[in-house]
Design an enzyme around this catalytic site. Sequence first.
Site, PDB file in Angstrom:
ATOM      1  N   LEU A  35       0.727  -1.192   0.090  1.00  0.00           N
ATOM      2  CA  LEU A  35       0.087   0.079  -0.095  1.00  0.00           C
ATOM      3  C   LEU A  35       0.879   1.282   0.005  1.00  0.00           C
ATOM      4  O   LEU A  35       1.902   1.387   0.794  1.00  0.00           O
ATOM      5  CB  LEU A  35      -0.890  -0.065   1.193  1.00  0.00           C
ATOM      6  CG  LEU A  35      -1.850  -1.111   1.440  1.00  0.00           C
ATOM      7  CD1 LEU A  35      -2.883  -1.072   2.639  1.00  0.00           C
ATOM      8  CD2 LEU A  35      -2.812  -1.172   0.024  1.00  0.00           C
ATOM      9  N   GLY A  38      -1.781   6.392  -2.516  1.00  0.00           N
ATOM     10  CA  GLY A  38      -3.021   6.375  -3.321  1.00  0.00           C
ATOM     11  C   GLY A  38      -4.011   5.499  -2.604  1.00  0.00           C
ATOM     12  O   GLY A  38      -5.156   5.910  -2.500  1.00  0.00           O
ATOM     13  N   HIS A  39      -3.653   4.381  -1.953  1.00  0.00           N
ATOM     14  CA  HIS A  39      -4.454   3.442  -1.497  1.00  0.00           C
ATOM     15  C   HIS A  39      -5.043   4.119  -0.119  1.00  0.00           C
ATOM     16  O   HIS A  39      -6.340   3.842   0.098  1.00  0.00           O
ATOM     17  CB  HIS A  39      -3.807   2.372  -1.006  1.00  0.00           C
ATOM     18  CG  HIS A  39      -3.315   1.506  -2.188  1.00  0.00           C
ATOM     19  ND1 HIS A  39      -2.035   1.247  -2.179  1.00  0.00           N
ATOM     20  CD2 HIS A  39      -3.788   0.609  -3.298  1.00  0.00           C
ATOM     21  CE1 HIS A  39      -1.639   0.361  -3.363  1.00  0.00           C
ATOM     22  NE2 HIS A  39      -2.814   0.214  -3.847  1.00  0.00           N
ATOM     23  N   GLN A  63      -6.033 -11.929 -13.022  1.00  0.00           N
ATOM     24  CA  GLN A  63      -5.854 -10.883 -13.682  1.00  0.00           C
ATOM     25  C   GLN A  63      -4.563 -10.789 -14.424  1.00  0.00           C
ATOM     26  O   GLN A  63      -4.199  -9.751 -15.050  1.00  0.00           O
ATOM     27  CB  GLN A  63      -6.308  -9.701 -12.964  1.00  0.00           C
ATOM     28  CG  GLN A  63      -5.414  -9.260 -11.842  1.00  0.00           C
ATOM     29  CD  GLN A  63      -6.148  -8.225 -11.193  1.00  0.00           C
ATOM     30  OE1 GLN A  63      -7.073  -8.150 -10.488  1.00  0.00           O
ATOM     31  NE2 GLN A  63      -5.372  -6.803 -10.944  1.00  0.00           N
ATOM     32  N   GLN A 155      -9.965   0.458 -15.996  1.00  0.00           N
ATOM     33  CA  GLN A 155     -10.490  -0.522 -14.872  1.00  0.00           C
ATOM     34  C   GLN A 155     -11.579   0.122 -14.156  1.00  0.00           C
ATOM     35  O   GLN A 155     -12.716  -0.678 -13.742  1.00  0.00           O
ATOM     36  CB  GLN A 155      -9.468  -0.630 -13.705  1.00  0.00           C
ATOM     37  CG  GLN A 155      -9.926  -1.553 -12.388  1.00  0.00           C
ATOM     38  CD  GLN A 155      -8.754  -1.790 -11.601  1.00  0.00           C
ATOM     39  OE1 GLN A 155      -8.174  -2.822 -11.648  1.00  0.00           O
ATOM     40  NE2 GLN A 155      -8.606  -1.160 -10.367  1.00  0.00           N
ATOM     41  N   VAL A 178      -3.378  10.013  -6.885  1.00  0.00           N
ATOM     42  CA  VAL A 178      -2.197  10.478  -5.867  1.00  0.00           C
ATOM     43  C   VAL A 178      -0.965  10.478  -6.508  1.00  0.00           C
ATOM     44  O   VAL A 178      -0.406   9.397  -7.125  1.00  0.00           O
ATOM     45  CB  VAL A 178      -2.363   9.956  -4.482  1.00  0.00           C
ATOM     46  CG1 VAL A 178      -1.224  10.443  -3.729  1.00  0.00           C
ATOM     47  CG2 VAL A 178      -3.643  10.010  -3.968  1.00  0.00           C
ATOM     48  N   MET A 186       1.425   7.399  -8.200  1.00  0.00           N
ATOM     49  CA  MET A 186       2.150   6.441  -7.167  1.00  0.00           C
ATOM     50  C   MET A 186       1.506   5.043  -7.794  1.00  0.00           C
ATOM     51  O   MET A 186       0.304   4.975  -8.236  1.00  0.00           O
ATOM     52  CB  MET A 186       1.441   6.729  -5.788  1.00  0.00           C
ATOM     53  CG  MET A 186       1.992   7.687  -4.997  1.00  0.00           C
ATOM     54  SD  MET A 186       1.774   8.108  -3.384  1.00  0.00           S
ATOM     55  CE  MET A 186       2.688   9.232  -3.036  1.00  0.00           C
TER      56      MET A 186
END
Length: 284
Positions: A35, A38-39, A63, A155, A178, A186
């Site tokens: 992480l 951004g997360h 994926q 996505q 972010v 990021m």
Amino acid sequence: MAPLVLRTVAETVAWAESIRRSGRRLALVPTMGYLHEGHVSLMREGRRRADVVAASIFVNPTQFGPKEDLSRYPRDLEGDLAKCASAGVEAVFAPVPAEVYPPGYQTYVDVEQVSQGLCGARRPGHFRGVATVVTKLLCIFKPQLALFGEKDYQQLQVIRALERDLNLGVEIIGMPTVREPDGLAMSSRNAYLSPEDRQRALALSRGLAAAQALYRSGTRETSALVGAARRELEAAGLREDYVELVDATSLTPLPAIGPGQTARMLVAAFAGTTRLIDNQPIGG
Ligand SMILES: Nc1ncnc2c1ncn2[C@@H]1O[C@H](COP(=O)(O)OP(=O)(O)OP(=O)(O)O)[C@@H](O)[C@H]1O
Ligand SMILES: CC(C)(CO)[C@@H](O)C(=O)[O-]
Ligand code: BAL
């Protein structure tokens, strides 16, 4: 407080059910871990909009293509749990692959239109895997809302489509990208970059900014706008995967930006062996 770590689907379903029964609104932030800010921005926004935030940390094998980086994708569950704690996440679903895809698993979700082109064309099967796991996560948690980043713009459109088409009744929130102070979006995959490639990678955001500057100076033709972004990639020695200007919702390619049209430029490029993506609106 350290988040509750949920390892099985059954305990996650039961936990989410207990939140619903208590009348609290639940927000879900799906991730693949490792992480970064951004997360964390998604988690904080989830806290602002709901009573309880849960996250998932799952490097989803379906994926990844056979030649992609599944086995070396960066992982740091302990560090991730500390970040979740500081962002106010109450529970983290961190299953092993066999919990999500047990023997006999055979159901997949295909979002037919917005999955085509762009990353969908370069990563065959990628969005089928994303759509499948996100559908499963939304079915397991049944949250009121789920948050995703615009950094993965295609996505986000795939997820909006599956939520709508399958009547899942979950509010899908898209959050701004972010960036590092120098403009690099990021991404967990930035960890792969050598110092030289990290420097070269700035050409993605610089290219998007160059296209927007050209738009501001009056240019509307896609070929010129895309060319401006391409020049930055080439000058930095990045290998282009694609640079495209598309309608911001349908993701269909645009020959030019018409009046009132919402357009978005999406770019993917390799810095060394690391594939990076970025995007931004062009217009206004
Ligand atoms: N820079 C960012 N700003 C905002 N959201 C982001 C950013 N990077 C990732 N996200 C969002 O976080 C969620 C989880 O993404 P993921 O775990 O794949 O992280 P990632 O950094 O995008 O990793 P990857 O290197 O695989 O692209 C997704 O909704 C993604 O769009
Ligand atoms: C949405 C997601 C968690 C599904 O595995 C993943 O694609 C990601 O991290 O962006
Ligand atoms: N952040 C998108 C997940 C992937 O690239 O597989």
